[in-house]
Write an enzyme that holds these catalytic residues in place. Sequence first.
Site, PDB file in Angstrom:
ATOM      1  N   CYS A 142       0.876  -1.165   0.126  1.00  0.00           N
ATOM      2  CA  CYS A 142      -0.035  -0.070   0.138  1.00  0.00           C
ATOM      3  C   CYS A 142       0.930   1.388   0.057  1.00  0.00           C
ATOM      4  O   CYS A 142       1.751   1.583  -0.945  1.00  0.00           O
ATOM      5  CB  CYS A 142      -0.985   0.060   1.006  1.00  0.00           C
ATOM      6  SG  CYS A 142      -2.558   1.047   0.893  1.00  0.00           S
ATOM      7  N   HIS A 235      -4.241  -4.437   0.419  1.00  0.00           N
ATOM      8  CA  HIS A 235      -3.999  -5.103   1.690  1.00  0.00           C
ATOM      9  C   HIS A 235      -4.408  -6.630   1.977  1.00  0.00           C
ATOM     10  O   HIS A 235      -5.398  -6.944   2.605  1.00  0.00           O
ATOM     11  CB  HIS A 235      -4.910  -4.125   2.921  1.00  0.00           C
ATOM     12  CG  HIS A 235      -4.371  -3.086   3.219  1.00  0.00           C
ATOM     13  ND1 HIS A 235      -2.897  -3.074   3.918  1.00  0.00           N
ATOM     14  CD2 HIS A 235      -4.466  -1.950   2.775  1.00  0.00           C
ATOM     15  CE1 HIS A 235      -2.610  -1.559   4.274  1.00  0.00           C
ATOM     16  NE2 HIS A 235      -3.523  -1.011   3.259  1.00  0.00           N
ATOM     17  N   GLU A 237      -3.146  -8.789   3.638  1.00  0.00           N
ATOM     18  CA  GLU A 237      -2.838  -9.260   5.040  1.00  0.00           C
ATOM     19  C   GLU A 237      -3.981  -9.094   5.878  1.00  0.00           C
ATOM     20  O   GLU A 237      -3.910  -9.572   6.785  1.00  0.00           O
ATOM     21  CB  GLU A 237      -1.735  -8.601   5.561  1.00  0.00           C
ATOM     22  CG  GLU A 237      -1.866  -7.292   5.870  1.00  0.00           C
ATOM     23  CD  GLU A 237      -1.696  -6.128   4.907  1.00  0.00           C
ATOM     24  OE1 GLU A 237      -1.784  -4.992   5.153  1.00  0.00           O
ATOM     25  OE2 GLU A 237      -2.015  -6.437   3.802  1.00  0.00           O
TER      26      GLU A 237
END
Length: 305
Positions: A142, A235, A237
């Site tokens: 990001c 993102h 994660e």
Amino acid sequence: MPIRVPEGLPAIDELSRENIFVMGRHRALSQDIRPLRLIVLNLMPLKLATELQLLRLLGNTPLQVDVEFLQTGTHRSKNVSKDHLDRFYRTIDDVEGRRYDGLIVTGAPVERLPFEQVDYWPELVRILDWAAERVWSSLFICWGAQAAMWHYHGIPKRELPGGKLVGVFEHEVVDRSHPLVRGFDDRFRAPHSRYTGNSRADIEASPLDVLAVSAEAGVYLAARPDLREVYITGHGEYERETLDQEYHRDQRAGLDPAIPRNYYPGDDPDRTPEVTWRGHSQLLFANWLNLAVYQNTPFDWLTRD
């Protein structure tokens, strides 16, 4: 195989409950193998949550990974105790003379600022220059990806015309032969949460290869041809509740946030979000660890002067 993290890290208990193998230092030293040495520059304000998210992904491969955490010495987070940072985090002054197989640089909630106005920008530049010389492969997420693209390649970030891009978006693989997308479906989903982005044309005009894109969210995955730099604009994660927590946080702050798209069933924030991106995220991290780091890093990389 396990990940090895500092003794006493709070994430260990949760990872163990999830059957992710976390190894202590003494047991790791008894194994006659060379683990991968990774360091994570954690720029997110909720550091404990980000530690857990990334360790889940790093612990889901057959490789033994030794993980350390890095912070900026010129900026201290207000959302985590000084004791936690002092115990588990290093600064560039501590590691500048060392080499690492891999570096992960997280996002940060500073994307609407010009890079040079971020208070730790000079230190981040120092870290990126260090990584170019002493880290075999770096993975940027990001805002971390935007910062590295700007520093290494002069690729600007741009304010998104429709305001904040937030939700879970469909992406397609551009180059199916590339090792980082090995095993990917033709289309996959991934979360995004940002106000700025990089144009595909700017990235394609640089030395980077564009590997996956979204009609709504733009370029998602790009990499240098030698895999020394890997860029993720979203993102992967994030956990089930992360965008939900961000949405309700912004609501409480009176920001009138948009409902994250393609996230809540029926776009109803009172319903439990569905996870539709976990499989590809685990595969992407596994591909990076295996194909960009493990299979490419020279065995004597850590001991070179």
